[in-house]
Design a protein around this motif. Structure first.
Motif, short mmCIF file in Angstrom:
data_model
loop_
_atom_site.label_atom_id
_atom_site.label_comp_id
_atom_site.label_asym_id
_atom_site.label_seq_id
_atom_site.Cartn_x
_atom_site.Cartn_y
_atom_site.Cartn_z
N UNK A 170 38.96 39.85 50.21
CA UNK A 170 40.27 40.50 50.24
C UNK A 170 41.40 39.46 50.32
N UNK A 171 41.16 38.40 51.09
CA UNK A 171 42.19 37.37 51.24
C UNK A 171 42.48 36.69 49.90
N UNK A 172 41.46 36.53 49.07
CA UNK A 172 41.65 35.85 47.78
C UNK A 172 42.51 36.67 46.82
N UNK A 173 42.82 37.92 47.18
CA UNK A 173 43.69 38.76 46.37
C UNK A 173 45.15 38.68 46.82
N UNK A 174 45.40 37.95 47.92
CA UNK A 174 46.73 37.97 48.53
C UNK A 174 47.69 36.97 47.91
N UNK A 175 48.98 37.20 48.13
CA UNK A 175 50.01 36.26 47.68
C UNK A 175 49.89 34.93 48.41
N UNK A 176 49.55 34.98 49.70
CA UNK A 176 49.38 33.74 50.45
C UNK A 176 48.30 32.85 49.84
N UNK A 177 47.21 33.47 49.39
CA UNK A 177 46.14 32.70 48.76
C UNK A 177 46.63 32.05 47.48
N UNK A 178 47.34 32.81 46.66
CA UNK A 178 47.82 32.27 45.39
C UNK A 178 48.85 31.16 45.59
N UNK A 179 49.52 31.16 46.74
CA UNK A 179 50.55 30.16 47.01
C UNK A 179 50.00 28.92 47.71
N UNK A 180 48.70 28.87 47.99
CA UNK A 180 48.12 27.72 48.68
C UNK A 180 48.33 26.43 47.91
N UNK A 203 34.47 32.06 42.64
CA UNK A 203 34.88 31.66 41.30
C UNK A 203 36.09 32.45 40.83
N UNK A 204 36.03 33.76 40.99
CA UNK A 204 37.15 34.59 40.51
C UNK A 204 38.43 34.31 41.30
N UNK A 205 38.30 34.05 42.60
CA UNK A 205 39.47 33.69 43.38
C UNK A 205 40.11 32.41 42.88
N UNK A 206 39.30 31.43 42.55
CA UNK A 206 39.82 30.16 42.03
C UNK A 206 40.47 30.34 40.65
N UNK A 207 39.90 31.22 39.84
CA UNK A 207 40.51 31.47 38.53
C UNK A 207 41.88 32.13 38.70
N UNK A 208 42.00 33.07 39.64
CA UNK A 208 43.31 33.68 39.89
C UNK A 208 44.31 32.63 40.36
N UNK A 209 43.84 31.73 41.23
CA UNK A 209 44.74 30.70 41.78
C UNK A 209 45.28 29.79 40.68
#
Length: 570
Positions: A170-180, A203-209
């Motif tokens: 769930x955290x990997x879907x957040x704006x905070x995660x994308x702004x790391x 993997x999918x979290x890193x692709x979103x980032x």
């Protein structure tokens, strides 16, 4: 005047104590300060000033005690300028030391915690940390974790890390995660403790980032992908998703990482040469969940349909929704957040039926029945299937394995196994341990490779065991208790797959055969069993860090014979 008189010898004395003196005095101090009387110091922050009494500040705030009692210049001047604290926070903390209470809310908690840390008010700092912990959410925990790091607040850092580990998806879907920042992302995805269903989530979290700011981040992507454990992805996902990603196809470094993952699957005999952190399973056993004790025996020895649920936070057993059938010596597995109960003994006959519990609906439903009736069965979930191994059908010990596919609600059968053994999964393999064939009790261990469809012999256990407990924890396999043919056991062994060796660890406090063993919160939970004389309702927990077993609250409605599974907190 001596009222008692010198002629009377009396060595007794009486101590008078005014219990409410301090409680009565401080409200008066507060009122004196409110009236502006007897104040002998002014604290100035930015353009705001606050009058107070030196003796009260020194008695209640360590920072001012050091300032006023060590002959510092501030101990003599009337007005002291403060620079490391917000005006509103200082006002609240001064009021706190006069009243004993402070209001903490979403708007002031950060300033209060900074101020309390500066003034060395550890109780207020810890209260602020507790307030933040109670407000953890997938969309704010990364920011709180960063704040905790800046404050060097160990309590808050540890709690935030545990929450992140349990809720990464769930955290990997957040704006905070994308702004790391990249270095913070790498620190995060390197963690062994991340509890994810599969490495696909990482993997999918890193692709979103990277695609969130692709123009700037694409050049950083190779080092990000190097932190993803690609060998842990399924061959299908590697081929259908990873290999088709343009950012990977266009990078020589990324293609090399993909080739490493493919080799890991294509050449299992060379996996020993490919060992790295990328081939190491993340410690999914460290998640925190509720332990379900399923079926088993009543104190009368009769099979039951009862389910008890242990909350490790509250340290309490509660009754759960019962199954539709009585089952002792039942096999239990958890897959995709659902709990499965396979076979067992209802007091009259062995069962082939399967029940499925959905915690979201708090309801049991019928699954597709097994092809054979089985009790004393070993069960392990791996990827998208559940392996149900061996057991006893009421006539003979079974040497077959059935594989259940929940998505299609179907079964297939393979040969190989033994009755009353233990089963678990580790590093993409199913391990079968101990058991018996009706004549001999085994110490043997076999490992099933689903890609090659072969069973391979591994180093045997140090002791022969049937009716043992088995669980995987921190990348190792633990077996406990059981029966060796001569005695009921309390010994515990640990298997290291990297060296293919076994070692003994501290034994349990009780002898336990037919024991259910579950991994939860980084520990092992041995539940129920039979000690050779009576069925057990007791529970004990093993902490591998200190190599010690400790008793926990016993079950309320069971006396051994349970199956156990852990459903993580959402």
């Amino acid at each position: 005047m001596d009222l008692i008189g010198n002629q009377v010898e009396d060595h007794q004395s009486f101590l008078y104590k005014h219990e409410q003196l301090f409680a009565d005095s401080f409200p008066l101090f507060k009122e004196i300060r409110r009236l502006g009387k007897l104040c002998d110091v002014i604290l100035k922050v930015e353009e705001q000033t606050f009058a107070a009494h030196r003796v009260v500040l020194a008695a209640t705030i360590p920072y001012f005690y050091a300032m006023f009692t060590n002959n510092m210049a501030e101990s003599r001047i009337k007005e002291i300028t403060m620079k490391e604290i917000e005006p509103r926070a200082l006002e609240s903390l001064i009021n706190y030391v006069y009243s004993g209470h402070v209001l903490i809310d979403n708007h002031n908690v950060q300033g209060l915690m900074v101020g309390a840390s500066f003034l060395q008010l550890s109780d207020v700092r810890d209260a602020c940390a507790g307030f933040l912990i109670s407000r953890f959410h997938p969309h704010n925990v990364l920011g709180i974790r960063s704040f905790a790091d800046s404050m060097s607040c160990r309590q808050l850092i540890v709690a935030a890390d545990q929450y992140i580990d349990q809720n990464f998806a769930k955290i990997s879907q957040s704006e905070e995660f994308l702004a790391l920042q990249c270095e913070h992302l790498l620190d995060l995805i390197h963690r062994d403790e991340l509890n994810v269903r599969t490495e696909e989530v990482i993997f999918e979290g890193c692709m979103r980032w990277v695609k969130y700011a692709e123009e700037k981040r694409s050049k950083l992507f190779p080092q990000v992908l190097a932190a993803v454990r690609l060998p842990l992805l399924s061959p299908q996902f590697l081929a259908d998703r990873v290999a088709r990603e343009e950012l990977i196809r266009s990078s020589h470094q990324c293609r090399d990482l993909l080739d490493e993952a493919k080799d890991f699957h294509l050449m299992p005999e060379r996996r020993g040469l490919l060992q790295s952190f990328r081939t190491r399973q993340r410690c999914r056993e460290l998640f925190t969940g509720q332990i379900y004790a399923v079926g088993g025996l009543a104190s009368t020895g009769e099979s039951v349909s009862t389910v008890e649920i242990y909350d490790p936070i509250a340290k309490k057993w509660n009754m759960g929704e019962q199954m539709s059938m009585m089952r002792s010596r039942v096999g239990v597995a958890v897959l995709d957040g659902k709990l499965y109960a396979f076979g067992g003994f209802n007091g009259t006959e062995r069962l082939s039926t399967v029940e499925v519990y959905d915690p979201r609906k708090n309801k049991w439903s019928q699954g597709c029945a097994m092809l054979c009736k089985r009790s004393a069965v070993g069960v392990a979930a791996l990827d998208d299937s559940i392996y149900v191994c061996g057991g006893y059908d009421g006539v003979t010990s079974l040497n077959t394995v059935e594989v259940y596919y929940p998505k299609t609600n179907t079964w297939k059968t393979m040969m190989k196994y033994r009755s009353a053994g233990g089963v678990t999964q580790l590093n993409g393999y199913v391990y079968a341990l101990g058991g018996h064939d009706g004549l001999s009790i085994f110490d043997s261990v076999e490992r099933y490779d689903q890609n090659e469809d072969v069973w391979v012999k591994m180093s045997p256990m140090l002791n022969r065991r049937c009716r043992l407990g088995v669980a995987t924890l921190n990348g190792k396999i633990y077996v406990c208790g059981g029966y060796c043919g001569n005695s009921f056991l309390r010994s515990v062994e640990c298997y290291d797959p990297l060296t293919d060796t076994w070692k003994l660890v501290t034994p349990m406090n009780c002898k336990r055969s037919r024991v259910a063993l579950a991994a939860n919160m980084g520990k092992l939970w041995a539940i129920g069993g039979y000690d050779g004389e009576s069925n057990l309702s007791t529970v004990e927990v093993y902490d591998p860090e200190i190599d010690k077993w400790t008793f926990m609250p016993p079950m309320c409605a069971h006396s051994g014979g349970v199956g156990a599974g852990v459903i993580r907190f959402e």
